[in-house]
Design a protein around this motif. Structure first.
Motif, PDB file in Angstrom:
ATOM      1  N   GLY A 178     -45.527  22.243  21.708  1.00  0.00           N
ATOM      2  CA  GLY A 178     -44.602  23.167  21.061  1.00  0.00           C
ATOM      3  C   GLY A 178     -43.508  23.578  22.031  1.00  0.00           C
ATOM      4  O   GLY A 178     -43.289  22.936  23.066  1.00  0.00           O
ATOM      5  N   VAL A 179     -42.844  24.663  21.713  1.00  0.00           N
ATOM      6  CA  VAL A 179     -41.752  25.145  22.565  1.00  0.00           C
ATOM      7  C   VAL A 179     -42.282  26.219  23.514  1.00  0.00           C
ATOM      8  O   VAL A 179     -43.217  26.954  23.191  1.00  0.00           O
ATOM      9  CB  VAL A 179     -40.601  25.702  21.714  1.00  0.00           C
ATOM     10  CG1 VAL A 179     -39.987  24.598  20.870  1.00  0.00           C
ATOM     11  CG2 VAL A 179     -41.041  26.861  20.832  1.00  0.00           C
ATOM     12  N   THR A 180     -41.692  26.310  24.675  1.00  0.00           N
ATOM     13  CA  THR A 180     -42.138  27.300  25.662  1.00  0.00           C
ATOM     14  C   THR A 180     -41.602  28.693  25.356  1.00  0.00           C
ATOM     15  O   THR A 180     -42.175  29.692  25.803  1.00  0.00           O
ATOM     16  CB  THR A 180     -41.694  26.892  27.077  1.00  0.00           C
ATOM     17  OG1 THR A 180     -40.266  26.728  27.101  1.00  0.00           O
ATOM     18  CG2 THR A 180     -42.348  25.576  27.487  1.00  0.00           C
ATOM     19  N   SER A 181     -40.497  28.784  24.609  1.00  0.00           N
ATOM     20  CA  SER A 181     -39.939  30.093  24.276  1.00  0.00           C
ATOM     21  C   SER A 181     -39.122  30.008  23.000  1.00  0.00           C
ATOM     22  O   SER A 181     -38.670  28.924  22.598  1.00  0.00           O
ATOM     23  CB  SER A 181     -39.057  30.633  25.417  1.00  0.00           C
ATOM     24  OG  SER A 181     -37.866  29.870  25.526  1.00  0.00           O
ATOM     25  N   ILE A 182     -38.932  31.174  22.390  1.00  0.00           N
ATOM     26  CA  ILE A 182     -38.072  31.312  21.206  1.00  0.00           C
ATOM     27  C   ILE A 182     -37.170  32.517  21.457  1.00  0.00           C
ATOM     28  O   ILE A 182     -37.654  33.589  21.850  1.00  0.00           O
ATOM     29  CB  ILE A 182     -38.884  31.548  19.927  1.00  0.00           C
ATOM     30  CG1 ILE A 182     -39.911  30.441  19.718  1.00  0.00           C
ATOM     31  CG2 ILE A 182     -37.973  31.654  18.709  1.00  0.00           C
ATOM     32  CD1 ILE A 182     -40.989  30.810  18.719  1.00  0.00           C
ATOM     33  N   THR A 183     -35.874  32.360  21.222  1.00  0.00           N
ATOM     34  CA  THR A 183     -34.932  33.472  21.347  1.00  0.00           C
ATOM     35  C   THR A 183     -34.385  33.788  19.963  1.00  0.00           C
ATOM     36  O   THR A 183     -33.777  32.923  19.318  1.00  0.00           O
ATOM     37  CB  THR A 183     -33.780  33.118  22.297  1.00  0.00           C
ATOM     38  OG1 THR A 183     -34.315  32.749  23.569  1.00  0.00           O
ATOM     39  CG2 THR A 183     -32.847  34.316  22.476  1.00  0.00           C
ATOM     40  N   THR A 184     -34.610  35.017  19.502  1.00  0.00           N
ATOM     41  CA  THR A 184     -34.200  35.350  18.135  1.00  0.00           C
ATOM     42  C   THR A 184     -33.996  36.847  17.978  1.00  0.00           C
ATOM     43  O   THR A 184     -34.417  37.646  18.830  1.00  0.00           O
ATOM     44  CB  THR A 184     -35.247  34.850  17.119  1.00  0.00           C
ATOM     45  OG1 THR A 184     -34.718  34.948  15.800  1.00  0.00           O
ATOM     46  CG2 THR A 184     -36.533  35.674  17.213  1.00  0.00           C
ATOM     47  N   ASN A 185     -33.365  37.220  16.863  1.00  0.00           N
ATOM     48  CA  ASN A 185     -33.162  38.630  16.512  1.00  0.00           C
ATOM     49  C   ASN A 185     -34.295  39.089  15.606  1.00  0.00           C
ATOM     50  O   ASN A 185     -34.652  38.396  14.651  1.00  0.00           O
ATOM     51  CB  ASN A 185     -31.822  38.826  15.781  1.00  0.00           C
ATOM     52  CG  ASN A 185     -30.640  38.369  16.602  1.00  0.00           C
ATOM     53  OD1 ASN A 185     -30.589  38.582  17.807  1.00  0.00           O
ATOM     54  ND2 ASN A 185     -29.681  37.725  15.943  1.00  0.00           N
ATOM     55  N   LEU A 186     -34.841  40.257  15.905  1.00  0.00           N
ATOM     56  CA  LEU A 186     -35.845  40.875  15.041  1.00  0.00           C
ATOM     57  C   LEU A 186     -35.223  42.082  14.363  1.00  0.00           C
ATOM     58  O   LEU A 186     -34.677  42.973  15.030  1.00  0.00           O
ATOM     59  CB  LEU A 186     -37.076  41.288  15.859  1.00  0.00           C
ATOM     60  CG  LEU A 186     -37.852  40.150  16.534  1.00  0.00           C
ATOM     61  CD1 LEU A 186     -39.047  40.716  17.290  1.00  0.00           C
ATOM     62  CD2 LEU A 186     -38.300  39.107  15.512  1.00  0.00           C
ATOM     63  N   GLU A 187     -35.299  42.103  13.034  1.00  0.00           N
ATOM     64  CA  GLU A 187     -34.661  43.157  12.249  1.00  0.00           C
ATOM     65  C   GLU A 187     -35.705  44.028  11.559  1.00  0.00           C
ATOM     66  O   GLU A 187     -36.836  43.591  11.295  1.00  0.00           O
ATOM     67  CB  GLU A 187     -33.719  42.538  11.222  1.00  0.00           C
ATOM     68  CG  GLU A 187     -32.624  41.685  11.844  1.00  0.00           C
ATOM     69  CD  GLU A 187     -31.744  41.013  10.813  1.00  0.00           C
ATOM     70  OE1 GLU A 187     -32.021  41.201   9.592  1.00  0.00           O
ATOM     71  OE2 GLU A 187     -30.800  40.313  11.194  1.00  0.00           O
ATOM     72  N   ALA A 188     -35.308  45.255  11.290  1.00  0.00           N
ATOM     73  CA  ALA A 188     -36.225  46.225  10.688  1.00  0.00           C
ATOM     74  C   ALA A 188     -36.807  45.696   9.380  1.00  0.00           C
ATOM     75  O   ALA A 188     -36.084  45.161   8.534  1.00  0.00           O
ATOM     76  CB  ALA A 188     -35.501  47.546  10.444  1.00  0.00           C
TER      77      ALA A 188
END
Length: 250
Positions: A139-149
């Protein structure tokens, strides 16, 4: 006869009127020459005054132009994100609500071991569906994303997942996650490749509609090895299943 001429008034003698005529001629023609230098000098002074004024105005205009250029330079500072609400958080396996169990923000997500990470929107549709693998083999070592309410996070097969606040910087190398053109990568025309692995590559316009939907495959067996695209300000890039995607400017 001599006594008569001596008694004649001087203003009735011929030489007196000759002198008067000479004086009048000198006054008419000689006086005009004296006035010309004065007029020329005044005209020169007026030209010099005008030139001085013009120079001052030009200098003022240049100064104003420089000031405006400085203001425009200040106004064109690189855009950034406000990620001040994000806080480093560690979650275990289970289900969690953004805004309750973890603050809203943009995060770099990594896991201890290998397992699944899902992020669902308020309608229950998955916005993130990844296998986290700290070795990068499966799989991937990291994920960069926005977390919204209101979003829901589901973690499976992992004892701990770390959410670190993401820093915004421009780069020509992006990993799995969501990215915005103008904030994470410069607008422009690029050749896009993945040095290893296979995964999905999407570009969404400002209306949220996909303008690019490709499988990038370093081997070229199940997807394309290279993709040529034009990135525009505000577009969103989504990368899934790939640890690294390189953007080479054309």
């Amino acid at each position: 006869m001599a006594d008569k001429e001596n008694k004649t008034p001087f203003y009735k003698r011929w030489w007196f009127w000759l002198i008067i005529a000479i004086i009048l001629l000198f006054a008419l023609f000689g006086g005009g020459d004296d006035e010309d230098p004065v007029e020329e000098e005044n005209a020169t002074e007026e030209i010099q005054d005008d030139g001085t004024d013009t120079t001052d105005e030009t200098a003022d205009n240049k100064q104003g132009t420089n000031d405006n250029a400085g203001e425009e330079a200040e106004a064109e500072e690189p855009a950034t994100r406000d990620n001040s609400n994000a806080e480093e958080t560690t979650l275990n396996a289970g289900r969690f609500i953004v805004g309750e169990d973890i603050p809203v923000g943009r995060y770099v997500i990594t896991g201890d071991g290998m397992g699944n990470l899902f992020v669902y929107d308020e309608n229950g549709l998955p916005e993130v569906n990844e296998i986290l693998d700290n070795t990068g083999d499966t799989g991937v070592t990291s994920i960069t994303t926005n977390l919204e309410a209101g979003q829901e996070i589901e973690i499976s097969g992992l004892n701990s997942v770390v959410f670190k606040p993401a820093e915004t910087s421009l780069s020509n190398t992006l990993s799995a996650g969501s990215w915005e053109v103008g904030l994470d990568i410069e607008p422009g025309r690029y050749n896009v490749t993945a040095p290893s692995g296979m995964g999905n590559f999407f570009i969404y316009n400002e209306m949220g509609l996909p303008s690019t939907n490709e499988i990038l495959d370093a081997s070229g067996e199940l997807g394309v090895k290279q993709l040529t695209i034009t990135l525009e300000e505000g577009q969103e890039i989504q990368i899934s299943g790939l640890n690294e995607v390189d953007f080479e400017s054309r």
